[in-house]
Design a protein around this motif. Sequence first.
Motif, mmCIF file in Angstrom:
data_model
loop_
_atom_site.group_PDB
_atom_site.id
_atom_site.type_symbol
_atom_site.label_atom_id
_atom_site.label_comp_id
_atom_site.label_asym_id
_atom_site.label_seq_id
_atom_site.Cartn_x
_atom_site.Cartn_y
_atom_site.Cartn_z
ATOM 1 N N ARG A 49 6.202 19.241 -12.723
ATOM 2 C CA ARG A 49 5.242 18.493 -13.552
ATOM 3 C C ARG A 49 3.890 18.366 -12.870
ATOM 4 O O ARG A 49 2.851 18.298 -13.533
ATOM 5 C CB ARG A 49 5.794 17.100 -13.879
ATOM 6 N N SER A 52 2.147 21.874 -13.169
ATOM 7 C CA SER A 52 1.645 22.174 -14.515
ATOM 8 C C SER A 52 0.587 21.178 -14.987
ATOM 9 O O SER A 52 0.049 21.317 -16.071
ATOM 10 C CB SER A 52 2.798 22.232 -15.520
ATOM 11 N N LEU A 54 0.883 17.908 -15.643
ATOM 12 C CA LEU A 54 1.310 16.727 -16.390
ATOM 13 C C LEU A 54 1.199 15.481 -15.510
ATOM 14 O O LEU A 54 0.996 14.377 -16.005
ATOM 15 C CB LEU A 54 2.758 16.880 -16.875
ATOM 16 N N ARG A 73 -7.000 20.679 -16.167
ATOM 17 C CA ARG A 73 -6.192 20.095 -17.235
ATOM 18 C C ARG A 73 -4.984 20.999 -17.525
ATOM 19 O O ARG A 73 -4.997 22.188 -17.197
ATOM 20 C CB ARG A 73 -7.013 19.979 -18.530
ATOM 21 N N VAL A 74 -3.961 20.413 -18.197
ATOM 22 C CA VAL A 74 -2.740 21.165 -18.494
ATOM 23 C C VAL A 74 -3.064 22.462 -19.246
ATOM 24 O O VAL A 74 -2.546 23.530 -18.921
ATOM 25 C CB VAL A 74 -1.755 20.318 -19.330
ATOM 26 N N ASP A 75 -3.935 22.362 -20.258
ATOM 27 C CA ASP A 75 -4.208 23.559 -21.074
ATOM 28 C C ASP A 75 -4.907 24.642 -20.265
ATOM 29 O O ASP A 75 -4.699 25.835 -20.504
ATOM 30 C CB ASP A 75 -5.024 23.190 -22.325
ATOM 31 N N VAL A 78 -2.096 26.288 -18.180
ATOM 32 C CA VAL A 78 -1.319 27.201 -19.036
ATOM 33 C C VAL A 78 -2.130 28.469 -19.290
ATOM 34 O O VAL A 78 -1.617 29.584 -19.189
ATOM 35 C CB VAL A 78 -0.966 26.539 -20.391
ATOM 36 N N HIS A 84 5.500 26.338 -17.755
ATOM 37 C CA HIS A 84 6.533 25.406 -17.324
ATOM 38 C C HIS A 84 7.571 25.310 -18.438
ATOM 39 O O HIS A 84 7.253 24.877 -19.534
ATOM 40 C CB HIS A 84 5.848 24.056 -17.066
ATOM 41 N N LEU A 103 4.121 28.593 -31.487
ATOM 42 C CA LEU A 103 3.445 27.518 -30.751
ATOM 43 C C LEU A 103 3.309 27.858 -29.274
ATOM 44 O O LEU A 103 2.381 27.400 -28.608
ATOM 45 C CB LEU A 103 4.179 26.198 -30.932
ATOM 46 N N GLY A 104 4.237 28.688 -28.771
ATOM 47 C CA GLY A 104 4.103 29.143 -27.387
ATOM 48 C C GLY A 104 2.827 29.945 -27.193
ATOM 49 O O GLY A 104 2.273 30.019 -26.096
ATOM 50 N N TYR A 106 -0.077 29.255 -28.547
ATOM 51 C CA TYR A 106 -1.087 28.397 -29.182
ATOM 52 C C TYR A 106 -2.509 28.702 -28.709
ATOM 53 O O TYR A 106 -3.440 28.757 -29.503
ATOM 54 C CB TYR A 106 -0.752 26.929 -28.908
ATOM 55 N N LEU A 107 -2.681 28.907 -27.409
ATOM 56 C CA LEU A 107 -4.037 29.101 -26.878
ATOM 57 C C LEU A 107 -4.688 30.371 -27.431
ATOM 58 O O LEU A 107 -4.000 31.364 -27.700
ATOM 59 C CB LEU A 107 -4.002 29.155 -25.357
ATOM 60 N N ALA A 108 -5.999 30.321 -27.589
ATOM 61 C CA ALA A 108 -6.736 31.363 -28.311
ATOM 62 C C ALA A 108 -6.379 32.788 -27.874
ATOM 63 O O ALA A 108 -6.101 33.642 -28.718
ATOM 64 C CB ALA A 108 -8.234 31.122 -28.169
ATOM 65 N N ARG A 151 9.744 30.906 -25.826
ATOM 66 C CA ARG A 151 8.513 30.197 -26.166
ATOM 67 C C ARG A 151 7.535 30.227 -24.988
ATOM 68 O O ARG A 151 6.331 30.437 -25.165
ATOM 69 C CB ARG A 151 8.856 28.751 -26.532
#
Lengths: 238, 293
Positions: A49, A52, A54, A73-75, A78, A84, A103-104, A106-108, A151
């Motif tokens: 955590r 990643s 969190l 930041r988390v995003d 990722v 994670h 959703l896995g 999700y990022l652009a 995912r």
Amino acid sequence: MSAPLLVLDGVCSGYDDTMVLQGVSLEVPEGKVISVLGPNGHGKSTLLRTISGLLRLRGGSIHFDGQQIDRWRVDQIVGAGIVHIPQGDLVFPQMTVKENLYLGAYLADAHKRRGAQLEHVYRLFPRLKEREGQVASTLSGGERRMLALGRGLMSRARLLMIDEPSLGLAPLITEEIYDNIRGLKEEGYAILLVEENPERVLETADHIHLIDHGSVVWQGSARELEADDSTLSTYLGA
Amino acid sequence: MTSALIQTIYSGLVLGSIYALMSVGLTLVFGALRVLNLAHGALMMMGAYVSWLTAEWLGFPAFLGLPVSFLVMMLVGFAMYRLMIGPMMDKPNGETNVFIATSGLALVAESFALLVFGPRNQPQPFAMGGSFHVLGVTVSYQDILILLVAGAALILMDRFLTHSRSGMAIRATAQQPDAAQLMGIRHDHIFLLVLGLSSGLAALSGVLLSSIYFIAPTFGFHPMMKSFIICIFGGLGNIRGTLYAAFIIGITESVVSLYLGVRYALPVMFGMIIIVLIFRPAGLFGQREVVRL
């Protein structure tokens, strides 16, 4: 030789006023499986955590691919390629397998290539393709674990951090999941694998760290751990 | 007798469609942020006044009141998140603080409206006159307008939540917040979007509801109480359940008002919710554990 992909140096972290990790250092080189073993409640999940994002780092540093990432930041983390796969899967229960997988991505960046990536994940986990339209909460334990792995792979992952992939699964299913994990290693992913049960990782991990009370108390190869009876019995009750 | 009952059920449907709009907005916020927004009724009231101002004060055609109100209140929702709810959520006891702060905000907004617009009831300019008869039921054009607007808004909302990338991210955040973050979804962005949408929906329901009653500084309070009943009835955070519950409550309200009198409507609803919660603690359409979007 190039620097390892992930480098943790003296990482301290915890919740509110409890410090759980007290200076953990470890490295994950490209294409290797590094395992962190230890009894429950000694900071294994806290470690993931913290990497990643969190949880906030309280001391030490984390570098990924040469960049210091411990304030990101988390995003952003990722996006850099650290994925994670959390303990207990945490799939989105009211969504279908396919929605979970999308959703896995999700990022652009990942979103643009999600079609091709979905094919890739379906090739690795044909079962997920069969279950594509099924709602995640109705999957079996093993299928849910595959979905969580799949995912994670939907993003542009370079490092996979997998938290207790054998948790709550029958031995035969666990074997299947570990076959998948070895397959992912062959695909070239670097893997940081957290487990409570040492037998699971012995034939998979290239290097093993034992964590006890928030710090690394032993490290070495699987063979060295197997030969070291006193370490096994002291820390892992085996 | 039968035609009176049909007429009543029909008014219940019209009422239910407005309740659905306001309750979906409320349940959306609870589902994603796990907080209750007690300013929801005040947002409805503000939305109704924005529509009134657009027509009466700025002199625009009355039909523009609805879209203008939606957009303005969406911005108000964004501001509410950025300036108040967001900063509170990061701190310990955030949920309780938001609960208290939003009810305080509602009081301030209502007092401010009283100061500016006075206590006198205003008619909603976004309204159509005239009616026709069908099967012994009197149908006003305004009712048709309400059903069309509410139906369109609910269908668009459903499409958005199930098919768009942002809508999926909202549902993901509601169902499994940690995992959503690990997908790269930013909670603060999702919460901002949800507050904006919810406030926009509150505005639509405020305009529609005031078009069959009137606009007044505190007219959003009772509908908000009904909205809470509907959300609990349908399972807090559960959109489909909330929709069904809105129509059940709307029809119940009409039928009770017809046979027992208007003043019994709210007590009967509270009685129903107590019974439902005793036998089905997660709501009529709730599943056992937490049900999310």
